[in-house]
Design a protein around this motif. Structure first.
Motif, mmCIF file in Angstrom:
data_model
loop_
_atom_site.group_PDB
_atom_site.id
_atom_site.type_symbol
_atom_site.label_atom_id
_atom_site.label_comp_id
_atom_site.label_asym_id
_atom_site.label_seq_id
_atom_site.Cartn_x
_atom_site.Cartn_y
_atom_site.Cartn_z
ATOM 1 N N ASN A 63 0.830 -1.199 0.000
ATOM 2 C CA ASN A 63 0.000 0.000 0.000
ATOM 3 C C ASN A 63 0.865 1.249 0.000
ATOM 4 O O ASN A 63 1.308 1.684 1.046
ATOM 5 N N PRO A 64 1.127 1.790 -1.152
ATOM 6 C CA PRO A 64 0.512 1.492 -2.443
ATOM 7 C C PRO A 64 1.347 0.566 -3.322
ATOM 8 O O PRO A 64 2.556 0.549 -3.265
ATOM 9 N N ASP A 98 5.527 0.372 -1.113
ATOM 10 C CA ASP A 98 5.483 0.173 0.336
ATOM 11 C C ASP A 98 5.214 -1.303 0.585
ATOM 12 O O ASP A 98 4.653 -1.994 -0.276
HETATM 13 MN MN MN Z 1 1.799 2.855 2.879
#
Ligand code: MN
Ligand code: GDP
Length: 381
Positions: free
Chosen positions: A191-192, A205
């Motif tokens: 995320n992302p 991430d």
């Molecule tokens: Mn993140």
């Protein structure tokens, strides 16, 4: 056990998920050197085990190695949500076009892993789940069959991913599933997951949480444990082979056996109390273990009373009682204690405790009532 971003991403990489080029640094000059080696714009990312680092100022873009050095120095001086930053990850900066969420965790009710995707990436997924739950697409994975191709296509279609990305997305999703299953994780999250200006997918991430009970199967990952983030009590508990989980109530529990510990917590609640912890001292606990357990329980300032519930099978009640008395000499406290001992040498044990002026109970119901009452008296004081 939570893994740092850089370790999560390295794990992802092993399973074929594309990640940015990067290295970790513990000093500003290391950061500068890495930025030089990467040649160009980099992103400097604090490695702390909390979300929302971006918003907290723990993630910043540097246009050149000199700037990377300066930013790394700033970030290494930071504390984010109470955690000191000891390392920064220097990643090649990505040209981000859009951000997707992709994660996998266990769905206990379905008794299957669940994979979730959303076009609303880069923000906290809990937020998306609350405000616009329809924007999270979910599929459940049969653990024996594994993630199937049609399922990743359903996810891709569900989040309106452009067709040309589907193949790459399938590879990332499959890699994430394999990383999750292969590491005995309880959470694996990107995320992302970004689509770059070059039209590639990239995991910028990464977050993984591993099942502590399976860590023995992953000695390489187990040694990555970050002690900074764990409460001292939990570290001490592990060192003494105790299972300890802190909770929010006021009645500390010291119990031998996980089932008995859960029963004890239930019965405390039944009589209107709230347990302050789950603590299983295990079978055959000796005086030293008991002392450690008591220290750990009393280190929690919410604790207004302690309930010791010991079933002496292998464990001898008189040894436990002596352990409690010894521990109380080290740990001076005026927190009231209620003790219930049953089993091998229970009578001898009770005698030792009665001599030490502790409140004893015959039955679990009696013990729970006394502990709840003692906690209330102590709270009102
Ligand atoms: Mn993140
Ligand atoms: P978190 O805030 O702790 O979740 O950290 P993330 O690694 O998810 O970073 C937060 C945000 O920073 C991302 O959603 C991106 O928008 C941005 N970001 C992270 N890496 C890059 C990068 O390489 N380039 C650019 N332009 N933005 C990035």
């Amino acid at each position: 056990m939570k893994l740092h971003e850089y370790l999560s991403k390295r794990t992802f990489e092993k399973y074929g998920i594309p990640i940015p080029k990067g290295e970790v640094a513990a000093t500003p000059s290391e950061a500068m050197q890495i930025a030089k080696d990467l040649g160009g714009r980099v992103i400097v990312k604090s490695q702390v085990l909390v979300g929302g680092r971006g918003k907290a100022g723990g993630i910043r873009l540097a246009n050149n190695p000199q700037e990377a050095k300066k930013i790394a120095s700033d970030i290494l001086d930071m504390e984010i949500k109470g955690l000191p930053v000891r390392k920064v990850l220097i990643d090649e900066a990505a040209n981000i076009e859009s951000e997707i969420y992709l994660g996998i965790t266990n769905d206990r009710a379905a008794r299957k892993p669940i994979m979730m995707a959303s076009a609303e990436g880069g923000v906290e997924i809990e937020e998306v789940a609350r405000k616009t739950p329809e924007k999270i697409i979910k599929i459940r994975i049969d653990p024996l069959l594994g993630l199937q191709g049609y399922q990743t296509r359903d996810l891709a279609a569900g989040i309106n991913l452009p067709r040309e990305q589907w193949r790459a997305f399938g590879k990332v999703a499959y890699g994430l599933w394999k990383a999750y299953a292969g590491s005995d994780a309880t959470l694996a999250e990107i995320n992302p997951l970004v689509i770059t200006a070059e039209n590639e997918l990239l995991a910028v991430d990464g977050k993984m949480v591993l099942d502590d009970s399976a860590l023995f199967r992953h000695p390489d990952l187990a040694e990555m444990r970050d002690l900074d983030l764990e409460a001292d009590a939990e570290i001490e508990a592990r060192e003494h082979g105790l299972s300890y989980i802190k909770l929010d109530g006021s009645i500390g529990c010291m119990v031998n056996g996980a089932g008995l510990a859960m029963t004890t917590m239930d019965i405390i609640k039944l009589f209107g109390g709230e347990p302050a912890n789950f603590l299983d001292i295990g079978g055959g606990a000796d005086a030293e273990k008991v002392a450690a357990a008591l220290r750990i329980i009393l280190s929690d300032t919410n604790v207004k009373a302690v309930l010791l519930n010991i079933f002496g099978g292998i464990t001898r009640c008189d040894l436990v009682a002596q352990g409690v008395v010894d521990a109380l000499e080290q740990v001076k406290t005026d927190v009231p204690m209620v003790v219930r001992l049953v089993g091998t040498n229970a009578e001898e044990g009770r005698q030792i405790l009665a001599n030490a002026k502790m409140e004893t109970a015959e039955t679990l119901v009696d013990a729970a009532k006394k502990a709840v009452a003692a906690a209330e008296r102590n709270t009102l004081k």
